[in-house]
Scaffold this motif. Structure first.
Motif: not given
Length: 266
Positions: A254-266
């Motif tokens: 969850a941290i990895a997924l949300m982190g990627r979304q916050i950093d601009g990824g999908e």
């Protein structure tokens, strides 16, 4: 002479065994309910003094109470058994990501400074911050020391929380924490929820402030192998550092997924 030497060795072994048994008998004994907590506390205080814990730490320990709410919470950790999708929904991941992007812009200078020093980008730090305390809004209202002392006394994980208790007492002796410090159910404190031993080893500044908590979290991740510029999704180099932050696989993903979304990824 040889016979006497053999006898002396055997006698020494017996004395050593009896001494060890006596030491174990005098050691603070774990329990599974409030009944033995006060006795355990007195025994533990003696051990703590012998290990160099000072008057402030011992006095704070003596004021602790058995934390039934902590034990109830410790027996009810069901969310980590959910699927990733269920876990994200339960924790409100879309809201964390949405607000996290706003927090990233609002605190751009802080995150740039942290990334320059520790190599950790904003995304995973913000995801941890949002997941742990709703960006500092939900830090818990339990007595930190009572929670940790109760878990050190409890027979489920006494070794782990005994280490945490010693760390808490050291921090109280130093004046970094007080016996009245409030925290979450397992004694976590600050905006990203550090346990005392982690705070002792990796804390940078005031963990009750956003800057101190986020900087300390980045320091923890770097100390556990985070490499600047490397990926942090499952299978990528920096995911191992996220695994060290929390042992639950669903939390890590969850941290990895949300982190990627916050950093601009999908």
């Amino acid at each position: 002479m040889k016979k006497n030497r053999v006898f002396s060795s055997a006698a020494f072994a017996i004395v050593t065994l009896l001494f060890g048994l006596n030491s174990q008998a005098n050691a603070a004994q774990c329990g599974n309910g409030p009944g033995g907590f006060e006795t355990w506390k007195q025994q533990f205080a003696g051990e703590a003094r012998a290990k160099g814990i000072g008057g402030a730490g011992i006095a704070a320990l003596q004021q602790t109470n058995y934390a039934s709410a902590t034990i109830n919470a410790d027996r009810s950790l069901h969310s980590f058994k959910l699927s990733l999708d269920q876990f994200l929904a339960k924790r409100g991941a879309p809201a964390i990501v949405s607000r996290g992007r706003s927090m990233k812009q609002r605190n751009a200078a802080l995150f740039a400074s942290i990334q320059q020093r520790y190599g950790v980008p904003p995304g995973p730090l913000i995801a941890i911050w949002g997941m742990e305390t709703g960006f500092g809004s939900q830090r818990g209202n339990q007595n930190m020391l009572s929670s940790i002392a109760t878990l050190a006394y409890d027979c489920r994980r006494p070794e782990y929380f005994t280490d945490q208790l010693y760390a808490a007492l050291k921090l109280i002796d130093r004046g970094t924490l007080s016996g009245s410090q409030r925290g979450s159910m397992h004694g976590e404190i600050g905006q990203t929820q550090f346990l005392p031993k982690t705070m002792l080893e990796y804390g940078v500044g005031n963990l009750e402030s956003a800057s101190g908590a986020l900087t300390s979290t980045a320091n923890f991740l770097k100390a556990h192998g985070w490499r600047a510029g490397a990926g942090y999704q499952p299978g990528e180099p920096n995911f191992a550092a996220i695994e060290e932050w929390n042992a639950a696989q669903v939390y890590q993903k969850a941290i990895a997924l949300m982190g990627r979304q916050i950093d601009g990824g999908e």
